[in-house]
Enzyme design. Structure first.
Site, PDB file in Angstrom:
ATOM      1  CG  MET A 267      -2.161  -1.204   1.111  1.00  0.00           C
ATOM      2  SD  MET A 267      -3.271  -0.429   2.473  1.00  0.00           S
ATOM      3  CE  MET A 267      -3.002  -0.543   3.957  1.00  0.00           C
TER       4      MET A 267
ATOM      5  CG  LEU B 243       8.030   1.870  -0.926  1.00  0.00           C
ATOM      6  CD1 LEU B 243       8.680   1.401  -2.007  1.00  0.00           C
ATOM      7  CD2 LEU B 243       6.661   0.125  -0.823  1.00  0.00           C
ATOM      8  CG  HIS B 244       8.517   0.079   5.891  1.00  0.00           C
ATOM      9  ND1 HIS B 244       8.819  -1.010   5.872  1.00  0.00           N
ATOM     10  CD2 HIS B 244       6.855   0.365   6.453  1.00  0.00           C
ATOM     11  CE1 HIS B 244       8.206  -1.808   6.375  1.00  0.00           C
ATOM     12  NE2 HIS B 244       6.213  -0.600   6.569  1.00  0.00           N
TER      13      HIS B 244
ATOM     14  NE  ARG C  78      -3.017   1.032   9.172  1.00  0.00           N
ATOM     15  CZ  ARG C  78      -3.893   0.334   9.044  1.00  0.00           C
ATOM     16  NH1 ARG C  78      -2.716  -0.578   9.076  1.00  0.00           N
ATOM     17  NH2 ARG C  78      -4.306   0.084   8.005  1.00  0.00           N
TER      18      ARG C  78
ATOM     19  CB  SER D 183       4.052  -0.520  10.515  1.00  0.00           C
ATOM     20  OG  SER D 183       2.433  -0.275  10.470  1.00  0.00           O
TER      21      SER D 183
ATOM     22  CG  HIS E 245       7.072  -1.930   1.978  1.00  0.00           C
ATOM     23  ND1 HIS E 245       6.324  -0.850   3.240  1.00  0.00           N
ATOM     24  CD2 HIS E 245       5.514  -2.166   2.248  1.00  0.00           C
ATOM     25  CE1 HIS E 245       6.231  -0.727   3.815  1.00  0.00           C
ATOM     26  NE2 HIS E 245       5.173  -1.542   3.002  1.00  0.00           N
TER      27      HIS E 245
ATOM     28  CD  GLU F 221       8.013 -15.113   7.966  1.00  0.00           C
ATOM     29  OE1 GLU F 221       8.336 -14.802   8.864  1.00  0.00           O
ATOM     30  OE2 GLU F 221       8.612 -16.565   8.073  1.00  0.00           O
ATOM     31  CE  LYS F 222       3.857  -5.263  11.566  1.00  0.00           C
ATOM     32  NZ  LYS F 222       2.493  -4.385  10.631  1.00  0.00           N
TER      33      LYS F 222
HETATM   34  P1  AMP Z   1       1.542  -3.006   3.636  1.00  0.00           P
HETATM   35  O1  AMP Z   1       2.044  -1.888   2.752  1.00  0.00           O
HETATM   36  O2  AMP Z   1       1.423  -3.059   4.569  1.00  0.00           O
HETATM   37  O3  AMP Z   1      -0.243  -2.904   3.362  1.00  0.00           O
HETATM   38  O4  AMP Z   1       2.918  -4.218   3.514  1.00  0.00           O
HETATM   39  C1  AMP Z   1       2.946  -4.919   2.083  1.00  0.00           C
HETATM   40  C2  AMP Z   1       3.743  -5.926   2.384  1.00  0.00           C
HETATM   41  O5  AMP Z   1       4.615  -5.220   3.641  1.00  0.00           O
HETATM   42  C3  AMP Z   1       3.147  -6.916   2.583  1.00  0.00           C
HETATM   43  O6  AMP Z   1       3.579  -8.541   2.643  1.00  0.00           O
HETATM   44  C4  AMP Z   1       3.487  -6.409   4.116  1.00  0.00           C
HETATM   45  O7  AMP Z   1       3.296  -8.012   5.430  1.00  0.00           O
HETATM   46  C5  AMP Z   1       4.874  -6.485   4.288  1.00  0.00           C
HETATM   47  N1  AMP Z   1       6.040  -5.651   5.730  1.00  0.00           N
HETATM   48  C6  AMP Z   1       5.038  -5.109   6.449  1.00  0.00           C
HETATM   49  N2  AMP Z   1       5.549  -4.288   7.001  1.00  0.00           N
HETATM   50  C7  AMP Z   1       6.776  -5.327   7.276  1.00  0.00           C
HETATM   51  C8  AMP Z   1       8.556  -5.471   7.643  1.00  0.00           C
HETATM   52  N3  AMP Z   1       8.231  -4.682   9.227  1.00  0.00           N
HETATM   53  N4  AMP Z   1       8.658  -6.505   7.133  1.00  0.00           N
HETATM   54  C9  AMP Z   1       9.243  -7.422   6.763  1.00  0.00           C
HETATM   55  N5  AMP Z   1       7.163  -7.230   5.557  1.00  0.00           N
HETATM   56  C10 AMP Z   1       6.963  -5.905   5.781  1.00  0.00           C
END
Ligand code: AMP
Length: 287
Positions: free
Chosen positions: A38, A41-42, A196, A194, A45, A157-158
């Site tokens: 979404m 990016l950190h 968030r 995250s 990602h 896996e988060k």
């Molecule tokens: P999001 O943008 O939060 O929907 O996350 C996109 C993808 O990145 C999902 O598969 C999440 O599980 C993964 N993700 C988010 N945070 C982390 C993290 N700290 N470490 C590894 N993968 C992550």
């Protein structure tokens, strides 16, 4: 191709452009990995992207804040959006194409289909607090997999329950893709990265690593022979002491997410969701 000039990577805005790019790569015999996100990016990602690059010749990342996985009370409108910065990070990490469709592109007029998910999506974890969430996730992921048709798709896996839901969905719907999980990337103090985390006040940020610490301690205790119930109770007490309000802290079968009574009954995963002020954090750890 609908490419922006914002960075060296192509930013594809519509499904036709994505399909044309993928077809070109396929014609060259190249394999493709998709990493759905979404945005905002950190390093978590970016770690998924690096895993994608190890798995396939070409890497596509989707950036789409998916309205159907947010409840009306949740943060869809305020969710952080930073496409320019994301494109720069993606390019710096060596990604090939960003797919950043609009809501209208993904959900055209008359859109009327959603995937009903069971099994790990009904485990009584996130689904208890976000009852419509995984149907929204499964539907958008199925769309992204059909749009891109990657060889591999990478998930963190988060979001452990999400990883299990997506794996189950792809298998059940015979989607010809390998779903791969990648480990959680953390801050030096243990807090899982995250998008968030930016919502946390300085005080909440200082307390936040206790969620991971409590789970790590709980896993250690269970491995030391302390009863699961006692170890979970201690974890709940320790996060409550620093201001968390827990939605759940649970020990589950690592594959099915079914409740698990004894350490010997199989690989176990500890999963937790807890609120610090207005911010809801989730985390999990292997036992
Ligand atoms: P999001 O943008 O939060 O929907 O996350 C996109 C993808 O990145 C999902 O598969 C999440 O599980 C993964 N993700 C988010 N945070 C982390 C993290 N700290 N470490 C590894 N993968 C992550």
């Amino acid at each position: 191709m609908a490419a922006d000039g914002a960075s060296q990577v192509a930013i594809l805005r519509d499904v036709a452009s994505l399909r044309a790019q993928v077809a070109q790569w396929r014609a060259q015999g190249e394999t493709i990995a998709l990493t759905p996100t979404m945005g905002a990016l950190h390093a978590g990602h970016v770690a998924l992207l690096l895993e994608a690059k190890r798995c396939a010749r070409r890497s596509v990342m989707s950036i789409f804040v998916n309205p159907t996985q947010f409840a009306p009370t949740e943060d869809f409108e305020n969710y952080p959006r930073s496409l320019e910065a994301d494109a720069a990070k993606f390019a710096a990490a060596g990604g090939d194409a960003l797919f950043a469709p609009s809501v209208e592109e993904m959900y055209g007029e008359g859109f009327a289909t959603k995937i009903v998910v069971g099994g790990p999506a009904e485990a009584g974890l996130e689904d208890r607090f976000r009852p419509t969430h995984f149907s929204g996730v499964a539907t958008v992921v199925a769309k992204l997999l059909n749009q891109c048709r990657p060889d591999v798709a990478i998930f963190g896996e988060k979001d452990y329950q999400q990883l299990k839901v997506v794996t189950r969905m792809a298998r059940d719907l015979d989607i010809d893709v390998a779903i791969l999980g990648a480990p959680t990337i953390r801050e030096p103090d243990g807090l899982a990265l995250s998008s968030r985390n930016i919502y946390l006040s300085a005080q909440e940020r200082a307390a936040a690593p206790n969620l991971h610490a409590a789970l790590a301690r709980c896993a250690f205790d269970i491995n030391s022979g302390i009863s699961i119930d006692a170890a979970l109770a201690a974890a709940k007490a320790s996060i409550a002491a620093v201001g968390f309000e827990a939605d759940y802290v649970e020990a589950r079968d690592a594959q099915t997410l079914a409740p698990i009574a004894r350490r010997e009954d199989g690989p176990m995963r500890l999963l937790a969701a807890a609120r610090l002020g207005k911010t809801r954090l989730i985390d999990n750890i292997a036992v």
